[in-house]
Enzyme design. Sequence first.
Site, PDB file in Angstrom:
ATOM      1  N   LYS A 101     -13.261  -0.785   6.758  1.00 10.26           N
ATOM      2  CA  LYS A 101     -13.912  -1.630   5.758  1.00 10.26           C
ATOM      3  C   LYS A 101     -14.861  -2.625   6.399  1.00 10.26           C
ATOM      4  O   LYS A 101     -15.971  -2.820   5.932  1.00 10.26           O
ATOM      5  CB  LYS A 101     -12.855  -2.401   4.957  1.00 10.26           C
ATOM      6  N   ASP A 146      -0.269  -5.331   9.536  1.00  8.90           N
ATOM      7  CA  ASP A 146      -1.323  -4.356   9.227  1.00  8.90           C
ATOM      8  C   ASP A 146      -2.552  -5.135   8.748  1.00  8.90           C
ATOM      9  O   ASP A 146      -2.548  -5.709   7.653  1.00  8.90           O
ATOM     10  CB  ASP A 146      -0.846  -3.385   8.136  1.00  8.90           C
ATOM     11  N   TRP A 168       0.866  -1.185   0.000  1.00 12.01           N
ATOM     12  CA  TRP A 168       0.000   0.000   0.000  1.00 12.01           C
ATOM     13  C   TRP A 168       0.902   1.234   0.000  1.00 12.01           C
ATOM     14  O   TRP A 168       1.817   1.327   0.818  1.00 12.01           O
ATOM     15  CB  TRP A 168      -0.859  -0.046   1.265  1.00 12.01           C
TER      16      TRP A 168
HETATM   17  C1  LMR Z   1      -7.006   1.635  -0.277  1.00 16.57           C
HETATM   18  O1  LMR Z   1      -5.925   1.055  -0.261  1.00 16.57           O
HETATM   19  O2  LMR Z   1      -7.609   1.933  -1.310  1.00 16.57           O
HETATM   20  C2  LMR Z   1      -7.649   1.960   1.032  1.00 16.57           C
HETATM   21  O3  LMR Z   1      -6.902   1.483   2.079  1.00 16.57           O
HETATM   22  C3  LMR Z   1      -7.998   3.380   1.145  1.00 16.57           C
HETATM   23  C4  LMR Z   1      -6.818   4.251   1.418  1.00 16.57           C
HETATM   24  O4  LMR Z   1      -6.780   4.868   2.479  1.00 16.57           O
HETATM   25  O5  LMR Z   1      -5.930   4.329   0.573  1.00 16.57           O
END
Ligand code: LMR
Length: 399
Positions: free
Chosen positions: A249, A214, A133
């Site tokens: 979520k 996480d 992420w």
């Molecule tokens: C995502 O990865 O789309 C979600 O976790 C929302 C975000 O905060 O980026």
Amino acid sequence: GIIMFEHVDAYAGDPIFSLVEQFMKDPREDKVNLTIGFYFDEDGKVPNFSSVDKAKVWAADNPPASPVYLPMDGLPDYRVAVKSLAFGDALPLVDSRLASTQSLGGSGALKVGADLLKRYFPDSELWVSDPTWENHHSIFKGAGVKVNTYRYYNPQTKMLDFSGMLEDLNQLPEKAIVLLHPCCHNPTGIDLTNEQWQQVVDVVKQRNLLAFFDMAYQGFGFGLNEDTQAIKLMAESGQPFLLAQSFSKIFSLYSERVGALYVVCESPETAETIQGQLKFTVRTNYSTPPSSGARLVNHVLASDALTDEWKTELEVMRERMHTMRQQLVTKLGELRPDVDFSYLAAQVGMFSYTGFSPEQIKRLKDEFGVYLIASGRMCVAGLNTRNIEATAKAFAAVC
Ligand code: LMR
């Protein structure tokens, strides 16, 4: 004139949020939003859980007895309720040596954890999966922690590079911080098997590394308890670790910012010390957390009936995402029998990694109004029976 902020650079924008803004402005009626990690239902709406709606009715009728600040580490009942969920069967293994705090969603948990680690492990660097992420990089960099990557995704096979991952983890210095996704890996949707997790846990323990899990999608993979297997194995190892938990979520409480951070310590004594330092870290960031989201989550988890209702609703979401992913793979197979899409079927949770290049992602957006993150990540929950055909055709056209 006065010169003050002129040296400030413009913000380049967030790879996820900026794309959502772009999507909203797109006038095409048949556009498809597979960008941000929101759970959309079959009607393309982000739903409220009926169990959480009932908690909201209760909360409106039962305001807090006194409108004072919460404790720095959050609502005490909430902290008790949510740890059972996060650790599942493994809670008895860690409960006596656990420090925890309510947090501003999963991101807030990561930031408090990162600040704490920077203060007491100033020389430790972070290793995240390649890819991860995007905000993992930013949050830890923002806390002054140097961020490195370990191998995870093999672009050739579009599968997990497990030997590369193990090899990289095996090179890390003692007390290096390793960010791990216990389930529903974001962005790839590629998870480790329990046997692979055991090997990772063994390396973490042998090398005395500090794992930071996480967990933002618990229950979206195989089930609430099933999705905590990695955490359970780490708990069994006795090795200290951190865990960030998010309810954005899985309770559809995105804007309430509700989550938790756990630090599993080596002993009850160190856990007590860390509990104090968690409070201090919160106090020096934003002083105390808000109460409304935590009251809702706590109310649901404190009631067996509401918890059962919530679990059923969560299961419906999991099943729907699974069905959409499988249907997409089937349709792609019909449209492009010459291309192997089996890697998509093997992915789990809210996201899938298409393996599409930036050029393909751009074509999907420009020519078909199908929006994915530039990395090639698709939010599977954005698919529904009305847009899946068009999405499959668009995918088939660009590959
Ligand atoms: C995502 O990865 O789309 C979600 O976790 C929302 C975000 O905060 O980026």
